[in-house]
Design an enzyme around this catalytic site. Structure first.
Site, PDB file in Angstrom:
ATOM      1  N   CYS A   1      61.300  42.434 -11.525  1.00  0.00           N
ATOM      2  CA  CYS A   1      61.023  42.693 -13.180  1.00  0.00           C
ATOM      3  C   CYS A   1      60.323  44.217 -13.428  1.00  0.00           C
ATOM      4  CB  CYS A   1      60.255  41.511 -13.731  1.00  0.00           C
ATOM      5  SG  CYS A   1      59.559  41.756 -15.349  1.00  0.00           S
TER       6      CYS A   1
HETATM    7  N1  MHO Z   1      60.523  35.987 -15.364  1.00  0.00           N
HETATM    8  C1  MHO Z   1      60.696  37.070 -16.493  1.00  0.00           C
HETATM    9  C2  MHO Z   1      61.340  38.136 -16.166  1.00  0.00           C
HETATM   10  C3  MHO Z   1      61.424  39.366 -17.094  1.00  0.00           C
HETATM   11  S1  MHO Z   1      61.916  40.840 -16.347  1.00  0.00           S
HETATM   12  C4  MHO Z   1      61.897  41.911 -17.646  1.00  0.00           C
HETATM   13  C5  MHO Z   1      61.357  36.373 -17.630  1.00  0.00           C
HETATM   14  O1  MHO Z   1      62.398  35.631 -17.313  1.00  0.00           O
HETATM   15  O2  MHO Z   1      61.045  36.679 -18.724  1.00  0.00           O
HETATM   16  O3  MHO Z   1      63.008  40.568 -15.872  1.00  0.00           O
END
Ligand code: MHO
Length: 166
Positions: free
Chosen positions: A14
């Site tokens: 992420c």
């Molecule tokens: N676990 C996070 C990841 C965000 S990242 C910008 C979500 O599902 O919001 O991919």
């Protein structure tokens, strides 16, 4: 600006945490969250999340090589994620979370390969290092709300230990 800057692009899960981390590294002038490594033009977050663009969540790091070397950036890159995980990082699963170094020059490619081989030899990980080393293609900056996300959203999801950036 006549200061000579260089670029490095990393995918390590992420991008919120990866970007926040690199922003804190001395010598880093700018860190931008975006999408790279795939083929879809003008991708948006929803498309990338759906996992079919081929893009990885990536961070474009602009740095002053007089202050921080590419090799030092690699040190941080290996430290902030688990490069043995394939198409995932922690709870985030999908090829958009793969580990990759998108190199901007032949020198970067050689350094990245050398650094990866050294890490594998070090025995720090039991499993093979899955990080892809590929020539940087187009980098598509992510939507504005993803930039500096953790400053805008304190306490937001972050898989990186930000306290160890320096
Ligand atoms: N676990 C996070 C990841 C965000 S990242 C910008 C979500 O599902 O919001 O991919």
């Amino acid at each position: 600006m006549d200061q000579k800057t260089e670029q490095a692009t990393f995918a390590a899960g992420c991008f919120w945490g990866v970007e926040a981390y690199f922003r804190r590294v001395k010598g880093v002038i700018r860190a931008t969250s975006g999408y790279s490594g795939g083929a879809t033009e003008h991708p948006n977050y929803e498309q990338v999340c759906a996992g079919r663009t081929g893009h990885a969540e990536s961070v474009l790091v602009e740095y002053d090589p007089q202050v921080v070397s590419f090799d030092r950036l690699l040190y941080h890159f290996w430290k902030i994620h688990d490069p043995t995980q394939v198409d995932r990082q922690g709870n985030d699963v999908g090829s958009q979370y793969r580990s990759a170094i998108f190199t901007h020059s032949e020198e970067q490619r050689e350094e990245a390969e050398r650094s990866k081989a050294q890490l594998e030899r070090s025995g720090r990980f039991r499993k093979p290092v899955a990080t892809a080393i590929e020539p940087a293609k187009e980098f598509w900056p992510a939507e504005e709300y993803h930039q500096d996300y953790l400053a805008k959203n304190p306490g937001g999801y972050c898989h990186v230990d930000l306290s160890s950036a320096a």
